[in-house]
Design a protein around this motif. Structure first.
Motif, short mmCIF file in Angstrom:
data_model
loop_
_atom_site.label_atom_id
_atom_site.label_comp_id
_atom_site.label_asym_id
_atom_site.label_seq_id
_atom_site.Cartn_x
_atom_site.Cartn_y
_atom_site.Cartn_z
N SER A 90 0.79 -1.33 -0.03
CA SER A 90 -0.08 -0.11 -0.10
C SER A 90 0.99 1.07 0.11
CB SER A 90 -0.95 0.05 1.06
OG SER A 90 -1.96 1.01 1.32
N ASP A 93 -2.19 7.51 -1.02
CA ASP A 93 -2.95 8.10 -1.95
C ASP A 93 -2.76 9.44 -2.15
OD1 ASP A 93 -4.24 9.12 -4.45
OD2 ASP A 93 -5.74 7.23 -4.34
N SER A 95 -4.02 11.82 -3.81
CA SER A 95 -5.39 12.30 -4.21
C SER A 95 -6.39 12.26 -3.07
CB SER A 95 -5.91 11.90 -5.29
OG SER A 95 -6.30 10.50 -5.24
N THR A 96 -6.08 11.31 -2.05
CA THR A 96 -7.04 11.13 -0.91
C THR A 96 -6.27 11.52 0.34
OG1 THR A 96 -6.55 8.83 -0.70
CG2 THR A 96 -8.45 9.46 -2.30
N ARG A 100 -3.96 3.32 0.06
CA ARG A 100 -4.15 2.66 -0.91
C ARG A 100 -4.36 1.30 -0.67
NH1 ARG A 100 -6.88 3.73 -6.13
NH2 ARG A 100 -6.79 1.76 -7.09
N TYR A 104 -3.75 -4.01 -5.64
CA TYR A 104 -4.08 -2.81 -6.86
C TYR A 104 -3.18 -3.06 -7.85
CZ TYR A 104 -0.34 0.46 -5.72
OH TYR A 104 0.86 0.86 -5.41
N THR A 151 -8.48 10.99 -11.34
CA THR A 151 -9.12 9.78 -10.49
C THR A 151 -10.83 9.95 -10.98
OG1 THR A 151 -9.26 11.40 -8.71
CG2 THR A 151 -7.79 9.45 -8.59
#
Ligand SMILES: [Zn+2]
Length: 163
Positions: A90, A93, A95-96, A100, A104, A151
């Protein structure tokens, strides 16, 4: 300067930084992001000198150092996987700000419509079901959930043969 002796206790501080910031996407990337958010379309642009395409669009061709064209070419939403990776580790992220979820997978995708690649996440995370040459298609968020970010494409899903 103090030298740490072996066996010295290391002290840690938990500290969460809160550093909100915004940056201007500019005309070219802004057009790309508006295309994702408002049109559910993916746009690239091309260099008037060497003809190569860039995705997201850029102002200047990094090879020729000339201004890129102002015309945008719609690519996708389907493409062909050129390379992929399944990640078990992981990361935060950007953008958040959240970790993550794993596993993935991400891929370099040769987009339909122009010779340009786009790197994005894949829906499929099972390495046994992934292959170079497989066909994939962009899956967009619902219109009311889009933010004008890359995203806004959730991921690329596998295109089943015969569809
Ligand atoms: Zn060029």
């Amino acid at each position: 300067m103090a030298v740490r002796e072996q066996g010295d206790e290391l002290l840690f501080m938990d500290w969460t930084l809160n550093v909100p910031y915004r940056w201007a996407a500019g005309i070219y990337v802004g057009r790309f992001l508006k295309g994702l958010r408002d049109e559910e379309k993916i746009y690239a642009n091309d260099c008037p000198n060497c003809g190569r395409y860039l995705l997201p669009p850029r102002v200047v061709c990094g090879r020729c150092h000339v201004r890129m064209g102002d015309d945008y070419t719609e690519v996708g939403p389907q493409g062909t996987v050129l390379a992929f990776a399944v990640c078990e580790q992981s990361f935060i992220d950007p953008s958040t700000g959240l970790p993550r979820q794993v596993p993935y997978s991400s891929a370099s995708i040769l987009m339909d419509g122009a010779p340009v690649t786009f790197t994005h996440f894949l829906e499929e995370c099972d390495p046994e079901r992934l292959s170079v040459g497989m066909r994939v298609e962009a899956v967009f968020k619902a219109p009311n959930q889009r933010d004008g970010l890359v995203t806004d494409i959730l991921h690329f899903k596998t295109v089943k043969e015969g569809n």
